[in-house]
Design an enzyme around this catalytic site. Structure first.
Site, PDB file in Angstrom:
ATOM      1  N   HIS A 125       5.168 -12.421  11.941  1.00 45.27           N
ATOM      2  CA  HIS A 125       4.109 -11.526  11.461  1.00 45.27           C
ATOM      3  C   HIS A 125       2.782 -12.282  11.502  1.00 45.27           C
ATOM      4  O   HIS A 125       2.759 -13.477  11.785  1.00 45.27           O
ATOM      5  CB  HIS A 125       4.395 -11.083  10.018  1.00 45.27           C
ATOM      6  CG  HIS A 125       5.693 -10.364   9.826  1.00 45.27           C
ATOM      7  ND1 HIS A 125       5.858  -9.037  10.121  1.00 45.27           N
ATOM      8  CD2 HIS A 125       6.891 -10.786   9.356  1.00 45.27           C
ATOM      9  CE1 HIS A 125       7.109  -8.668   9.847  1.00 45.27           C
ATOM     10  NE2 HIS A 125       7.763  -9.720   9.387  1.00 45.27           N
ATOM     11  N   ASP A 156      -4.420  -9.492   9.571  1.00 40.82           N
ATOM     12  CA  ASP A 156      -5.791  -9.164   9.969  1.00 40.82           C
ATOM     13  C   ASP A 156      -6.478  -8.663   8.707  1.00 40.82           C
ATOM     14  O   ASP A 156      -6.111  -7.613   8.173  1.00 40.82           O
ATOM     15  CB  ASP A 156      -5.746  -8.075  11.066  1.00 40.82           C
ATOM     16  CG  ASP A 156      -7.104  -7.430  11.344  1.00 40.82           C
ATOM     17  OD1 ASP A 156      -8.078  -7.680  10.593  1.00 40.82           O
ATOM     18  OD2 ASP A 156      -7.190  -6.652  12.313  1.00 40.82           O
ATOM     19  N   HIS A 205      -8.110  12.789  -4.272  1.00 46.21           N
ATOM     20  CA  HIS A 205      -8.623  13.690  -5.301  1.00 46.21           C
ATOM     21  C   HIS A 205      -7.852  13.474  -6.606  1.00 46.21           C
ATOM     22  O   HIS A 205      -6.662  13.196  -6.568  1.00 46.21           O
ATOM     23  CB  HIS A 205      -8.431  15.141  -4.814  1.00 46.21           C
ATOM     24  CG  HIS A 205      -8.813  16.193  -5.805  1.00 46.21           C
ATOM     25  ND1 HIS A 205     -10.119  16.575  -6.008  1.00 46.21           N
ATOM     26  CD2 HIS A 205      -8.058  16.951  -6.641  1.00 46.21           C
ATOM     27  CE1 HIS A 205     -10.148  17.528  -6.940  1.00 46.21           C
ATOM     28  NE2 HIS A 205      -8.919  17.767  -7.334  1.00 46.21           N
ATOM     29  N   GLU A 256     -22.530  10.071  -5.956  1.00 48.62           N
ATOM     30  CA  GLU A 256     -22.240  10.430  -7.340  1.00 48.62           C
ATOM     31  C   GLU A 256     -21.726  11.854  -7.423  1.00 48.62           C
ATOM     32  O   GLU A 256     -22.050  12.689  -6.594  1.00 48.62           O
ATOM     33  CB  GLU A 256     -23.512  10.271  -8.180  1.00 48.62           C
ATOM     34  CG  GLU A 256     -23.871   8.815  -8.373  1.00 48.62           C
ATOM     35  CD  GLU A 256     -25.149   8.626  -9.189  1.00 48.62           C
ATOM     36  OE1 GLU A 256     -25.208   7.641  -9.923  1.00 48.62           O
ATOM     37  OE2 GLU A 256     -26.064   9.462  -9.081  1.00 48.62           O
ATOM     38  N   HIS A 307      -5.339  15.589  -1.118  1.00 49.53           N
ATOM     39  CA  HIS A 307      -5.533  17.035  -1.211  1.00 49.53           C
ATOM     40  C   HIS A 307      -5.149  17.779   0.070  1.00 49.53           C
ATOM     41  O   HIS A 307      -5.293  19.000   0.155  1.00 49.53           O
ATOM     42  CB  HIS A 307      -6.966  17.367  -1.652  1.00 49.53           C
ATOM     43  CG  HIS A 307      -7.052  18.580  -2.513  1.00 49.53           C
ATOM     44  ND1 HIS A 307      -6.704  19.841  -2.073  1.00 49.53           N
ATOM     45  CD2 HIS A 307      -7.421  18.734  -3.807  1.00 49.53           C
ATOM     46  CE1 HIS A 307      -6.881  20.704  -3.055  1.00 49.53           C
ATOM     47  NE2 HIS A 307      -7.309  20.062  -4.111  1.00 49.53           N
ATOM     48  N   HIS A 336       4.693  -2.343  12.297  1.00 51.00           N
ATOM     49  CA  HIS A 336       4.544  -3.283  11.175  1.00 51.00           C
ATOM     50  C   HIS A 336       3.773  -2.625  10.037  1.00 51.00           C
ATOM     51  O   HIS A 336       4.095  -2.811   8.869  1.00 51.00           O
ATOM     52  CB  HIS A 336       3.848  -4.560  11.646  1.00 51.00           C
ATOM     53  CG  HIS A 336       4.766  -5.470  12.407  1.00 51.00           C
ATOM     54  ND1 HIS A 336       5.211  -6.674  11.911  1.00 51.00           N
ATOM     55  CD2 HIS A 336       5.352  -5.332  13.624  1.00 51.00           C
ATOM     56  CE1 HIS A 336       6.003  -7.244  12.798  1.00 51.00           C
ATOM     57  NE2 HIS A 336       6.118  -6.448  13.855  1.00 51.00           N
ATOM     58  N   HIS A 349      -3.916  -6.055   6.927  1.00 51.88           N
ATOM     59  CA  HIS A 349      -2.641  -5.545   7.449  1.00 51.88           C
ATOM     60  C   HIS A 349      -2.069  -6.504   8.472  1.00 51.88           C
ATOM     61  O   HIS A 349      -2.762  -7.391   8.965  1.00 51.88           O
ATOM     62  CB  HIS A 349      -2.850  -4.158   8.086  1.00 51.88           C
ATOM     63  CG  HIS A 349      -3.797  -4.159   9.246  1.00 51.88           C
ATOM     64  ND1 HIS A 349      -3.391  -4.402  10.543  1.00 51.88           N
ATOM     65  CD2 HIS A 349      -5.138  -3.973   9.300  1.00 51.88           C
ATOM     66  CE1 HIS A 349      -4.445  -4.353  11.344  1.00 51.88           C
ATOM     67  NE2 HIS A 349      -5.524  -4.094  10.615  1.00 51.88           N
ATOM     68  N   CYS A 350      -0.806  -6.310   8.789  1.00 53.28           N
ATOM     69  CA  CYS A 350      -0.180  -7.107   9.827  1.00 53.28           C
ATOM     70  C   CYS A 350      -0.642  -6.550  11.179  1.00 53.28           C
ATOM     71  O   CYS A 350      -0.861  -5.357  11.323  1.00 53.28           O
ATOM     72  CB  CYS A 350       1.337  -7.023   9.716  1.00 53.28           C
ATOM     73  SG  CYS A 350       2.196  -8.036  10.931  1.00 53.28           S
ATOM     74  N   HIS A 382      -9.788  -7.207   7.055  1.00 56.13           N
ATOM     75  CA  HIS A 382     -11.044  -6.588   7.467  1.00 56.13           C
ATOM     76  C   HIS A 382     -12.256  -7.254   6.819  1.00 56.13           C
ATOM     77  O   HIS A 382     -13.386  -6.970   7.182  1.00 56.13           O
ATOM     78  CB  HIS A 382     -11.028  -5.088   7.143  1.00 56.13           C
ATOM     79  CG  HIS A 382     -10.040  -4.314   7.975  1.00 56.13           C
ATOM     80  ND1 HIS A 382      -9.843  -2.964   7.831  1.00 56.13           N
ATOM     81  CD2 HIS A 382      -9.194  -4.712   8.964  1.00 56.13           C
ATOM     82  CE1 HIS A 382      -8.912  -2.555   8.689  1.00 56.13           C
ATOM     83  NE2 HIS A 382      -8.496  -3.600   9.384  1.00 56.13           N
ATOM     84  N   MET A 416       3.179  -3.058   5.798  1.00 55.61           N
ATOM     85  CA  MET A 416       2.428  -4.325   5.825  1.00 55.61           C
ATOM     86  C   MET A 416       0.918  -4.107   5.733  1.00 55.61           C
ATOM     87  O   MET A 416       0.187  -4.242   6.718  1.00 55.61           O
ATOM     88  CB  MET A 416       2.785  -5.124   7.079  1.00 55.61           C
ATOM     89  CG  MET A 416       4.242  -5.531   7.079  1.00 55.61           C
ATOM     90  SD  MET A 416       4.606  -6.854   8.237  1.00 55.61           S
ATOM     91  CE  MET A 416       4.095  -8.299   7.315  1.00 55.61           C
ATOM     92  N   THR A 453     -13.710  15.076  -4.011  1.00 59.52           N
ATOM     93  CA  THR A 453     -12.670  14.556  -3.128  1.00 59.52           C
ATOM     94  C   THR A 453     -13.338  13.577  -2.185  1.00 59.52           C
ATOM     95  O   THR A 453     -14.395  13.891  -1.631  1.00 59.52           O
ATOM     96  CB  THR A 453     -12.045  15.707  -2.312  1.00 59.52           C
ATOM     97  OG1 THR A 453     -11.485  16.658  -3.223  1.00 59.52           O
ATOM     98  CG2 THR A 453     -10.961  15.227  -1.368  1.00 59.52           C
TER      99      THR A 453
HETATM  100 CU   LIG Z   1       4.284  -7.808  10.521  1.00 64.28          CU
END
Ligand SMILES: [Cu+2]
Length: 486
Positions: free
Chosen positions: A124, A127, A270, A289, A319, A173, A164-165, A129, A178, A293
């Site tokens: 595995h 990553d 929501h 503000e 929703h 994955h 995430h993987c 962000h 993951m 949803t």
């Molecule tokens: Cu993985």
């Protein structure tokens, strides 16, 4: 002489205090010094990052200065329960879906230790962000079972980010769980609130249909077709309902860190009965503000904040509403405290919004790929039946079978139920409407048809007949079949 000495001592002490105060104000000031670029924020000291399992989040960063932050995350492939009787082999960051919550601040230098447990079957990587760099760390973190990879990055942009993987097949994955969230707080931290929670949506694809028992393998074709059997918060149906609901008290401010792991669906997040006072749109700096949803893209996040004004159970949903009531995307926030008749004067009833009729809209099971697991013996019928009851009947007839007066008739000690088995089978198969009298009380409402197989109807009715003081009949699949074919 003596007096003089005392005087100098006092003066010295005073001067010392002033210097100390001056020094410490310098240190404090430093954390608020404006840097043109977050890359210039210096780090001193090292710290092990606190990691938490959902729905919990680590302690806010508050006024702490940028540090070298050691993150120690272990990948575990392990079997878990998707819903009553349905097992799934999850791939996880830290043993949970979503993975452990990571909390940092701008300027932190993260030293990331990614461990792949020796019992795991696959390589595995990760990553994030929040990383500025190739693959968000994926290129440097590809790790085989029984190995550990270390890489580091400086946190430059504040916000809430998905990790995430990213190992091929990437979609698989992610579909197996993951993903998780990493928060980067701005200088000085987010504003304080009373309660903070961690929620992440994900869609799951199984060979069997919703509710089909046993270990359910991942279904690649359904994933490609974007037709999930389960859409859930925090990895399983009911992960945050009933006793696992998140909580708050009237008057408190609540902040939810909401992510969407996907792999495919976007979430229309929501909270039924609440309005988000503030939303950090897409997890970034932009604040909207008074939002009803908020849209959370796959691989994206949002921070939502609101004050709870009245007590009750507030339901968190996607929703895209069939996902909530038929695929599991439903969680609960239980709020305790004084009622406020000005804000809300109605009657409060708990428990109506549980997933009703797990598979109401799907066809009977015989078109599924996987074989239905048949219950052997009364004990197993009771066990399977209890799971079906929990996912299909409980929302209306309640956990104790007591029903709700005026709306849902009781199944506990029900004279109507005990008088006629075939009639009860018929009601479950085809639904029921029109006036009936149960234990001397009148009901005139609608029960929808339950799309259950013969096996499932026999299990759930056997469970009902053998619980709560009923007549202990055993209902067989053959009896159900006979009524179905009448
Ligand atoms: Cu993985």
């Amino acid at each position: 002489m003596k007096l003089n000495l005392k005087k100098t001592l006092v003066t010295k002490m005073f001067l010392g205090l002033v210097t100390l105060a001056f020094l410490s104000s310098c240190i404090n000031d430093q954390s608020y010094k404006k840097y043109n670029d977050t890359v210039d924020i210096p780090v001193n000291q090292e710290m092990i990052a606190e990691l938490t399992s959902p729905p919990n989040v680590p302690t806010p960063i508050g006024k702490r200065m940028a540090k070298k932050l050691i993150v120690d995350l272990e990948i575990l492939e392990k079997e878990g329960e998707m819903t009553g009787g349905v097992k799934y082999v999850y791939w996880t960051f830290g043993g949970t879906v979503p993975g452990s919550f990571i909390r940092t601040r701008v300027g932190d230098e993260v030293e990331f230790h990614l461990k792949n447990h020796p019992d795991n079957k696959l390589p595995h990587n990760i990553d994030l962000h929040a990383v500025n760099g190739p693959g968000g760390g994926a290129e440097s973190s590809f790790v085989a079972p029984g190995h550990e990879k270390v890489f580091s990055f400086k946190v430059l942009n504040p916000g809430l980010y998905v990790y995430h993987c990213a190992t091929a097949p990437v979609g698989m994955h992610i579909a197996n769980g993951m993903y998780g969230l990493i928060l980067v707080e701005p200088e000085g931290g987010l504003s304080p609130v009373d309660k903070e929670y961690y929620i992440m949506q994900g869609d799951f694809y199984t060979e069997g249909n919703y509710g089909d028992r046993g270990v359910q393998p991942f279904d690649m074709q359904k994933a490609i077709d974007e037709k999930p059997d389960y859409v859930v918060f925090n990895g399983s149906v009911g992960a945050m309902t009933g006793d696992n609901a998140i909580t708050a008290k009237v008057g408190e401010t609540v902040r939810l860190f909401v992510g969407n792991g996907g792999p495919n669906l976007v979430s229309s997040f929501h909270v039924i009965g609440e309005i988000f006072d503030k939303v950090h749109v897409e997890g970034g700096d932009l604040i909207n503000e008074n939002v009803q949803t908020t849209l959370i893209p796959a691989g994206g996040a949002a921070i939502v904040e609101f004050r709870v004004d009245v007590p009750g159970t507030f339901i968190l949903v996607d929703h895209s509403i069939f996902r909530a009531f038929n695929k599991g995307a439903l969680a609960m926030l239980k709020v305790e405290g004084e009622k406020n008749k000005t804000i809300y004067s109605g009657e409060i009833r708990d428990g109506i919004y549980l997933p009703e009729g797990g598979a109401i809209q799907s066809m009977p099971k015989d078109n599924g790929k996987s074989e239905e697991i048949k219950a052997v013996g009364l004990e197993e019928k009771m066990k399977f039946g209890k799971d079906i009851y929990a996912s299909t009947c409980l929302a209306c007839h309640q956990a104790t079978g007591a029903g709700i007066e005026g709306a849902f008739p009781p199944l506990a000690k029900s004279d109507y139920l005990n008088a006629d088995v075939d009639r009860a089978i018929d009601i479950v198969l085809h639904g029921k409407t029109g006036e009936i009298t149960v234990n001397g009380k009148k009901y005139n409402s609608v029960m929808t048809a339950q799309a259950l197989s013969d096996e499932e109807v026999s299990n759930v009715l056997t469970y009902v007949y053998n619980s709560w003081g009923n007549s202990k009949k055993e209902v067989t699949p053959e009896m159900v079949k006979a009524v179905r074919n009448k």
